[in-house]
Enzyme design. Structure first.
Site, PDB file in Angstrom:
ATOM      1  N   ASP A 150       7.864  -4.008 -44.876  1.00  0.00           N
ATOM      2  CA  ASP A 150       9.064  -4.253 -44.083  1.00  0.00           C
ATOM      3  C   ASP A 150      10.114  -4.941 -44.951  1.00  0.00           C
ATOM      4  O   ASP A 150       9.780  -5.647 -45.911  1.00  0.00           O
ATOM      5  CB  ASP A 150       8.748  -5.151 -42.881  1.00  0.00           C
ATOM      6  CG  ASP A 150       7.786  -4.498 -41.905  1.00  0.00           C
ATOM      7  OD1 ASP A 150       7.700  -3.262 -41.894  1.00  0.00           O
ATOM      8  OD2 ASP A 150       7.109  -5.246 -41.168  1.00  0.00           O
ATOM      9  N   LYS A 151      11.360  -4.773 -44.597  1.00  0.00           N
ATOM     10  CA  LYS A 151      12.456  -5.362 -45.364  1.00  0.00           C
ATOM     11  C   LYS A 151      12.229  -6.843 -45.645  1.00  0.00           C
ATOM     12  O   LYS A 151      12.406  -7.313 -46.779  1.00  0.00           O
ATOM     13  CB  LYS A 151      13.771  -5.173 -44.602  1.00  0.00           C
ATOM     14  CG  LYS A 151      14.968  -5.879 -45.237  1.00  0.00           C
ATOM     15  CD  LYS A 151      16.217  -5.741 -44.378  1.00  0.00           C
ATOM     16  CE  LYS A 151      17.379  -6.517 -44.975  1.00  0.00           C
ATOM     17  NZ  LYS A 151      18.601  -6.430 -44.123  1.00  0.00           N
TER      18      LYS A 151
END
Length: 329
Positions: A150-151
């Site tokens: 995830d970012k």
């Protein structure tokens, strides 16, 4: 309609502007519709975007989408690339390379860096940086990326530098021989250890979220967890967790821990709103990565230190990371 010779039949973005001139036949037609008919190689949506961005002038004045053509107007268009056309453009983005040889690349991804281009993030991604760092990756699907983070999750990722290596790594992921271990900080005090075996699917009402589900579309997901240490953050109990993934579903650890009632600290998507101010991202790091080398067949393993912001968070919670990990190093 008449099109002057310097208008171009194919979308290009390093050339002279496109010039067109309307005729009496175009009178009464809305500008975007008239231009779309004259320039069929561009979608009407693209032309509308250029108009909205001020890239189109009519007789020297900035155009408006809803303006009506009277006939004989001279139009200049400065064509711009669509965001997705920049998705696979090499960009000089600093990369923390943990290991590299002819077959693979292991990267320590910082929090805040998107892995792969997509809606809202067509550039500035890990993929763009990889293409700049290793231009030969242009010939490998997804620039060699085989799994994502995830970012706002930091930590280890492996990239296949050749099609053969990437294919082998993908098969290892499918066979669950890639060992991914994470450290996370959660609200509350889970039991000392356990296994969450709960399938995950897209949330039925909020398409941004995933959730534990028994629907036919749900995919198997297994997370093993162990509580390493406890502390206090904003006078609330928190626990440092060691999580091992058997599967790699989207948001898996975040969803699984939340399903037990122990959301990750800083997780604005799955945590409670009044508890998200303690940390500005989810407290999650891909800490250790193990796999079978695609060409040598050797078992490899890498470990990275916790990101600085995560370390500072643990210090605030009164958790000694060295003591907590003593039995895992």
């Amino acid at each position: 309609m008449e099109q002057t010779p310097d208008a171009h039949p194919e979308p290009e973005f390093d050339i002279e502007p496109i010039h067109v001139q309307f005729t009496d036949d175009d009178c009464g037609t809305r500008l975007d519709k008239a231009l779309s008919a004259l320039l069929p190689q561009y979608s009407r949506g693209r032309i509308q975007q250029w108009i909205e961005e001020g890239q189109v002038t009519v007789d020297g004045a900035t155009a408006k989408i809803r303006m009506i053509v009277l006939g004989d107007e001279k139009v200049q268009i400065l064509p711009q690339p669509a965001p997705d056309e920049q998705a696979f453009t090499p960009e000089d983005i600093p990369l923390d390379i943990v290991y590299e040889d002819a077959a693979i690349l292991v990267v320590n991804k910082p929090a805040g860096l998107v892995v792969h281009p997509g809606a809202g993030n067509w550039s500035g991604t890990l993929l763009n940086g990889l293409l700049h760092y290793c231009p030969s990756l242009v010939g490998v699907p997804r620039a060699g990326i085989v799994h994502r983070l995830d970012k706002d999750t930091s930590g280890l990722m492996v990239v296949g530098k050749t099609l053969v290596s990437q294919t082998d790594l993908v098969r290892q992921l499918q066979a669950r021989t890639v060992k991914r271990q994470y450290l996370s900080l959660v609200w509350g005090t889970p039991q000392l250890s356990g296994t969450i075996d709960a399938s995950i699917a897209r949330h039925p009402r909020d398409r941004i979220k995933m959730g534990v589900s028994e629907s036919l579309s749900a995919k198997p997901a297994i997370t093993h967890y162990e509580r390493l240490a406890g502390g206090l953050l904003d006078r609330r109990s928190v626990s440092l967790m060691h999580c091992k993934l058997e599967t790699g579903r989207t948001h898996q650890i975040r969803v699984h821990m939340q399903s037990l009632g122990f959301a990750l600290v800083g997780d604005a998507l799955y945590g409670k709103t009044h508890l998200t101010s303690a940390f500005d991202r989810q407290a999650l790091q891909a800490w250790r990565l193990g796999l079978i080398h695609p060409t040598t067949g050797e078992q490899c393993e890498w470990t990275v230190p916790l990101a600085d912001d995560f370390l500072e968070l643990l210090e605030r919670a009164g958790i000694d990371i060295d003591e907590a990990l003593a039995s895992h190093i």
